[in-house]
Design an enzyme around this catalytic site. Structure first.
Site, PDB file in Angstrom:
ATOM      1  N   GLU A  94      43.091  48.588  38.718  1.00  9.24           N
ATOM      2  CA  GLU A  94      42.610  48.040  39.993  1.00  9.24           C
ATOM      3  C   GLU A  94      43.649  47.139  40.646  1.00  9.24           C
ATOM      4  O   GLU A  94      44.374  46.417  39.950  1.00  9.24           O
ATOM      5  CB  GLU A  94      41.356  47.191  39.747  1.00  9.24           C
ATOM      6  CG  GLU A  94      40.161  48.024  39.423  1.00  9.24           C
ATOM      7  CD  GLU A  94      38.975  47.175  38.970  1.00  9.24           C
ATOM      8  OE1 GLU A  94      38.801  46.054  39.465  1.00  9.24           O
ATOM      9  OE2 GLU A  94      38.221  47.671  38.113  1.00  9.24           O
ATOM     10  N   CYS A 107      46.844  41.424  44.472  1.00 11.68           N
ATOM     11  CA  CYS A 107      46.568  41.094  43.068  1.00 11.68           C
ATOM     12  C   CYS A 107      46.733  42.382  42.275  1.00 11.68           C
ATOM     13  O   CYS A 107      46.010  43.342  42.502  1.00 11.68           O
ATOM     14  CB  CYS A 107      45.149  40.560  42.949  1.00 11.68           C
ATOM     15  SG  CYS A 107      44.635  40.288  41.227  1.00 11.68           S
ATOM     16  N   CYS A 114      42.736  45.358  28.133  1.00 12.65           N
ATOM     17  CA  CYS A 114      43.313  44.098  27.677  1.00 12.65           C
ATOM     18  C   CYS A 114      42.807  43.826  26.274  1.00 12.65           C
ATOM     19  O   CYS A 114      41.705  44.218  25.922  1.00 12.65           O
ATOM     20  CB  CYS A 114      42.856  42.973  28.618  1.00 12.65           C
ATOM     21  SG  CYS A 114      43.560  41.362  28.214  1.00 12.65           S
ATOM     22  N   CYS A 118      38.500  37.785  26.249  1.00 12.28           N
ATOM     23  CA  CYS A 118      37.772  36.676  26.892  1.00 12.28           C
ATOM     24  C   CYS A 118      36.320  37.109  27.144  1.00 12.28           C
ATOM     25  O   CYS A 118      36.060  38.205  27.637  1.00 12.28           O
ATOM     26  CB  CYS A 118      38.446  36.270  28.202  1.00 12.28           C
ATOM     27  SG  CYS A 118      40.118  35.671  27.948  1.00 12.28           S
ATOM     28  N   CYS A 121      35.030  38.314  30.739  1.00  9.43           N
ATOM     29  CA  CYS A 121      35.907  39.198  31.515  1.00  9.43           C
ATOM     30  C   CYS A 121      35.582  40.664  31.265  1.00  9.43           C
ATOM     31  O   CYS A 121      35.412  41.084  30.117  1.00  9.43           O
ATOM     32  CB  CYS A 121      37.360  38.905  31.134  1.00  9.43           C
ATOM     33  SG  CYS A 121      38.528  39.937  32.021  1.00  9.43           S
ATOM     34  N   HIS A 218      39.792  27.187  31.478  1.00 12.85           N
ATOM     35  CA  HIS A 218      38.347  27.448  31.398  1.00 12.85           C
ATOM     36  C   HIS A 218      37.552  26.538  30.463  1.00 12.85           C
ATOM     37  O   HIS A 218      36.326  26.608  30.446  1.00 12.85           O
ATOM     38  CB  HIS A 218      38.049  28.913  31.036  1.00 12.85           C
ATOM     39  CG  HIS A 218      38.696  29.914  31.946  1.00 12.85           C
ATOM     40  ND1 HIS A 218      38.759  29.756  33.307  1.00 12.85           N
ATOM     41  CD2 HIS A 218      39.324  31.090  31.686  1.00 12.85           C
ATOM     42  CE1 HIS A 218      39.391  30.791  33.843  1.00 12.85           C
ATOM     43  NE2 HIS A 218      39.752  31.621  32.883  1.00 12.85           N
ATOM     44  N   ASN A 292      32.521  35.429  38.161  1.00 11.54           N
ATOM     45  CA  ASN A 292      31.892  36.677  38.597  1.00 11.54           C
ATOM     46  C   ASN A 292      31.090  37.230  37.438  1.00 11.54           C
ATOM     47  O   ASN A 292      31.676  37.589  36.416  1.00 11.54           O
ATOM     48  CB  ASN A 292      32.974  37.715  38.924  1.00 11.54           C
ATOM     49  CG  ASN A 292      33.322  37.715  40.387  1.00 11.54           C
ATOM     50  OD1 ASN A 292      32.445  37.725  41.243  1.00 11.54           O
ATOM     51  ND2 ASN A 292      34.602  37.718  40.663  1.00 11.54           N
ATOM     52  N   CYS A 335      36.846  41.725  38.260  1.00 12.52           N
ATOM     53  CA  CYS A 335      37.998  42.568  38.007  1.00 12.52           C
ATOM     54  C   CYS A 335      37.792  43.402  36.741  1.00 12.52           C
ATOM     55  O   CYS A 335      37.388  42.885  35.710  1.00 12.52           O
ATOM     56  CB  CYS A 335      39.194  41.642  37.839  1.00 12.52           C
ATOM     57  SG  CYS A 335      40.663  42.528  37.568  1.00 12.52           S
TER      58      CYS A 335
HETATM   59  N1  SAH Z   1      45.174  37.844  31.453  1.00 13.78           N
HETATM   60  C1  SAH Z   1      45.596  36.934  32.471  1.00 13.78           C
HETATM   61  C2  SAH Z   1      45.550  37.479  33.885  1.00 13.78           C
HETATM   62  C3  SAH Z   1      44.396  38.347  34.259  1.00 13.78           C
HETATM   63  S1  SAH Z   1      42.832  37.570  34.454  1.00 13.78           S
HETATM   64  C4  SAH Z   1      44.827  35.638  32.349  1.00 13.78           C
HETATM   65  O1  SAH Z   1      43.985  35.529  31.471  1.00 13.78           O
HETATM   66  O2  SAH Z   1      45.115  34.711  33.085  1.00 13.78           O
HETATM   67  C5  SAH Z   1      42.998  36.614  35.932  1.00 13.78           C
HETATM   68  C6  SAH Z   1      42.055  35.431  36.006  1.00 13.78           C
HETATM   69  O3  SAH Z   1      40.703  35.852  36.196  1.00 13.78           O
HETATM   70  C7  SAH Z   1      42.063  34.596  34.755  1.00 13.78           C
HETATM   71  O4  SAH Z   1      42.024  33.233  35.087  1.00 13.78           O
HETATM   72  C8  SAH Z   1      40.757  35.019  34.102  1.00 13.78           C
HETATM   73  O5  SAH Z   1      40.327  34.096  33.150  1.00 13.78           O
HETATM   74  C9  SAH Z   1      39.864  35.161  35.302  1.00 13.78           C
HETATM   75  N2  SAH Z   1      38.649  35.947  35.098  1.00 13.78           N
HETATM   76  C10 SAH Z   1      38.423  36.964  34.259  1.00 13.78           C
HETATM   77  N3  SAH Z   1      37.161  37.404  34.357  1.00 13.78           N
HETATM   78  C11 SAH Z   1      36.569  36.660  35.282  1.00 13.78           C
HETATM   79  C12 SAH Z   1      35.268  36.636  35.833  1.00 13.78           C
HETATM   80  N4  SAH Z   1      34.313  37.469  35.424  1.00 13.78           N
HETATM   81  N5  SAH Z   1      35.009  35.717  36.790  1.00 13.78           N
HETATM   82  C13 SAH Z   1      35.972  34.865  37.209  1.00 13.78           C
HETATM   83  N6  SAH Z   1      37.220  34.839  36.741  1.00 13.78           N
HETATM   84  C14 SAH Z   1      37.514  35.723  35.774  1.00 13.78           C
END
Ligand code: SAH
Length: 349
Positions: A94, A107, A114, A118, A121, A218, A292, A335
């Site tokens: 994406e 972006c 990945c 997390c 995510c 976070h 999100n 995302c």
């Molecule tokens: N792996 C990297 C970059 C990709 S994620 C990282 O962890 O930074 C980009 C950002 O989106 C990160 O800050 C991640 O924690 C956040 N993110 C992931 N899922 C999310 C969600 N459901 N809602 C809001 N932010 C989210």
């Protein structure tokens, strides 16, 4: 023999390939590079200042593997566009186009899936499939620009994947992206976001690039962070903060901390106080993100009032914080979800 992926080669390596593999003079490499990265053509036949014989040799020994569009979602609220791009092997990623006052920003994804796990995510749900090549990351930019008919003015590596888990390809990508014979985007306009891979942050620091480093924090205490970000068990907050302070000392670049507010998990006033205490004295910026919700996860977004209280509390404690403005909220599924829907649909077929 496997063909060489030209879009992924920085100019010095392309020059070496052109002279050693093709037996051509070095200036041809510069011409090819400009076709690929300035004019952004996707066919050798378009490289009209090269002889037919040379174009023939290129067809035989090399490929340009651009990305292609599977789906494009257009927001009805603003200029945000979300692309699902397919790679040469059929995998999908994406890419999101956003319009800001300072110009368009993209972006991009850096991996297919990945492996960081997390909890909030969507990108990590099916694990890591593979890392993207430098050419595929550039392809996301070139295809989005082609569709939108204009160039981006900034870029964030915040799509699917952990950029520092794909270190070498991301470094090649940044080299090509910022080269004067290529897209020529200054790294001052690039942000790289990481979940906190400490050794790779140190490697990045040694390169002294002009980009902005974003740390996905976070949570300001290890107990909470362990629960929502498994990476914290390898590199706990103390180690992460130590490398961040070092990063600023060495590069002079202010770090940006991402903090996604999750109801009942990391969003009360004690958490705000802990965050303020953790970052006290650091020259940094905090970006609060309303999380999100992902349908496979039980994370809930904090209420608007709670987010407001959290920001005010940080400000009272002297921390510089902003709430990320939401663009394209009608197409803003977290995302990684568009890709997941696509993958599960094609598995059912
Ligand atoms: N792996 C990297 C970059 C990709 S994620 C990282 O962890 O930074 C980009 C950002 O989106 C990160 O800050 C991640 O924690 C956040 N993110 C992931 N899922 C999310 C969600 N459901 N809602 C809001 N932010 C989210």
């Amino acid at each position: 023999m496997e063909k060489t992926d030209l879009l992924s080669l920085p100019l010095p390596r392309l020059t070496q390939w052109v002279t050693e593999e093709l037996g051509e003079p070095g200036f041809r490499a510069k011409q090819i590079y400009q076709w690929l990265h300035q004019k952004q053509v996707t066919e050798f036949s378009a490289m009209t200042n090269l002889s037919a014989a040379l174009r023939g040799k290129l067809e035989e020994k090399a490929v340009i593997a651009p990305v292609s569009t599977v789906t494009r979602l257009d927001s009805h609220l603003d200029e945000t566009r979300k692309f699902l791009f397919s790679l040469a092997d059929g995998n999908c990623v994406e890419t999101v186009w956003m319009e800001y006052n300072h110009g368009p920003s993209l972006c991009i994804s850096t991996q297919v899936g990945c492996r960081q796990g997390c909890r909030f995510c969507a990108s990590t749900l099916g694990g890591l499939v593979r890392s993207l090549t430098a050419g595929e990351m550039l392809g996301e930019i070139y295809e989005a620009q082609r569709q939108m008919g204009k160039a981006i003015s900034s870029l964030v590596l915040m799509g699917i994947g952990e950029p520092l888990d794909n270190f070498e390809n991301v470094m090649d990508f940044l080299e090509i992206l910022s080269s004067p014979q290529g897209q020529n985007l200054s790294l001052r306009h690039v942000s790289l976001s990481t979940c906190g891979l400490v050794p790779e942050i140190r490697r990045l620091m040694e390169r002294k690039l002009g980009l902005t480093l974003s740390i996905s924090l976070h949570a300001a205490d290890n107990e909470t962070r362990d629960q929502i970000m498994p990476v914290n068990r390898r590199y706990p907050i103390e180690e992460l903060m130590a490398v961040c302070r070092e990063y600023f000392a060495v590069t002079g670049r202010r770090i940006s901390y991402e903090y996604a507010l999750i109801a009942g998990v990391n969003d009360d006033m004690d958490h705000a106080d802990e965050l303020a205490a953790l970052l006290r004295g650091q020259n940094c910026h905090v970006n609060l993100i309303p999380v999100n919700p992902v349908k496979e996860r039980d994370t809930k977004r904090s209420s608007r009032q709670q987010i407001q209280r959290f920001v005010e509390r940080l400000e009272q404690r002297g921390l510089n914080a902003t709430v990320r403005r939401e663009l394209g909220s009608d197409i803003s599924a977290a995302c990684g979800q568009l890709r997941r829907e696509h993958v599960s649909q094609s598995q059912q077929e």
